[in-house]
Design a protein around this motif. Structure first.
Motif, mmCIF file in Angstrom:
data_model
loop_
_atom_site.group_PDB
_atom_site.id
_atom_site.type_symbol
_atom_site.label_atom_id
_atom_site.label_comp_id
_atom_site.label_asym_id
_atom_site.label_seq_id
_atom_site.Cartn_x
_atom_site.Cartn_y
_atom_site.Cartn_z
ATOM 1 N N SER A 1 2.338 15.112 24.927
ATOM 2 C CA SER A 1 2.911 15.749 23.731
ATOM 3 C C SER A 1 1.914 15.619 22.577
ATOM 4 N N PHE A 2 1.826 16.720 21.770
ATOM 5 C CA PHE A 2 0.985 16.678 20.560
ATOM 6 C C PHE A 2 1.715 15.965 19.421
ATOM 7 N N GLU A 3 2.958 16.394 19.215
ATOM 8 C CA GLU A 3 3.713 15.899 18.056
ATOM 9 C C GLU A 3 5.132 15.571 18.457
ATOM 10 N N PRO A 4 5.535 14.346 18.636
ATOM 11 C CA PRO A 4 4.689 13.176 18.436
ATOM 12 C C PRO A 4 3.587 13.096 19.508
ATOM 13 N N THR B 1 6.174 6.396 29.148
ATOM 14 C CA THR B 1 5.658 7.285 28.122
ATOM 15 C C THR B 1 5.589 6.495 26.830
ATOM 16 N N GLY B 2 4.432 6.547 26.197
ATOM 17 C CA GLY B 2 4.253 5.774 24.976
ATOM 18 C C GLY B 2 3.759 6.630 23.828
ATOM 19 N N GLU B 3 4.155 6.245 22.629
ATOM 20 C CA GLU B 3 3.594 6.879 21.434
ATOM 21 C C GLU B 3 2.215 6.279 21.192
ATOM 22 N N VAL B 4 1.222 7.139 21.030
ATOM 23 C CA VAL B 4 -0.151 6.664 20.832
ATOM 24 C C VAL B 4 -0.274 6.257 19.362
ATOM 25 N N ILE B 5 -0.466 4.948 19.122
ATOM 26 C CA ILE B 5 -0.415 4.453 17.746
ATOM 27 C C ILE B 5 -1.782 4.064 17.201
ATOM 28 N N ALA B 6 -2.786 3.971 18.056
ATOM 29 C CA ALA B 6 -4.156 3.705 17.591
ATOM 30 C C ALA B 6 -5.117 4.034 18.713
#
Ligand SMILES: Cc1cc2nc3c(=O)[nH]c(=O)nc-3n(C[C@H](O)[C@H](O)[C@H](O)COP(=O)(O)O)c2cc1C
Length: 161
Positions: free
Chosen positions: A42-45, A135-140
């Protein structure tokens, strides 16, 4: 996986994949494992998915710690990838002599020799067949070197089929 791949398995194996290390951590128990099944989804988020074997130590650490890292390796990383293919349950502390640092937000280990890395906070986890999809949100993340990331085809190994 059959020793001689059938046509369907060969077709699945024909897809190019990356090869990288997945970092995980629960308390002071840090681990890295060799992996190839992963993709931005996913792009966004900004989301990224990895698929982890149900009996991998990495699975237990991601379940407990709620985070993972993806560390892309440079060409000719065969020795490192071999090291991290061994299950932590057999190998013990796999990070031992190898250089790593803790990701800034979640503390999951990042392989020092990465050409690029990113860390993800898990937002969704569920079983898919014999793997768990995280699935994870890419935070850095960061790009550290000029080398291109290696692929499983360049390495000449197989995972799939
Ligand atoms: C080229 C290659 C790619 C791999 N890709 C994956 C993968 O995407 N997911 C996975 O769970 N295991 C994958 N593995 C297997 C793990 O590296 C292996 O099961 C490892 O022992 C798990 O380590 P752990 O138990 O310390 O977490 C792959 C192995 C190789 C050699």
């Amino acid at each position: 996986m059959p020793e001689v791949p059938d046509a369907t398995a060969a077709a699945l194996l024909a897809q190019p994949y990356g090869v990288f290390l997945v970092g995980s951590r629960s308390g002071e128990d840090r681990n890295l494992m060799t992996a190839s099944w992963g993709s931005q989804c996913s792009f966004e988020p900004r989301l990224y998915t990895v698929f982890v074997e149900t009996d991998a130590h990495t699975r237990r650490l991601i379940d407990a710690g709620g985070a993972f890292s993806v560390c892309l390796v440079p060409p000719d990383s065969e020795q490192i990838l071999t090291q991290y293919t061994r299950p932590a349950e057999v190998a013990g502390d796999k990070l031992g002599d190898h250089h790593f640092f803790d990701a800034p937000n979640t503390g999951v280990p990042i392989y020092e020799g990465s050409v690029a890395w990113f860390e993800c906070r898990v937002v969704e986890a569920h079983p898919v067949g014999d793997h768990i999809q995280y699935t994870g949100e890419v935070i850095a993340g960061d790009v550290r070197g000029g080398d291109p990331a290696w692929t499983i085809q360049q390495l000449g190994w197989e995972y799939g089929g």
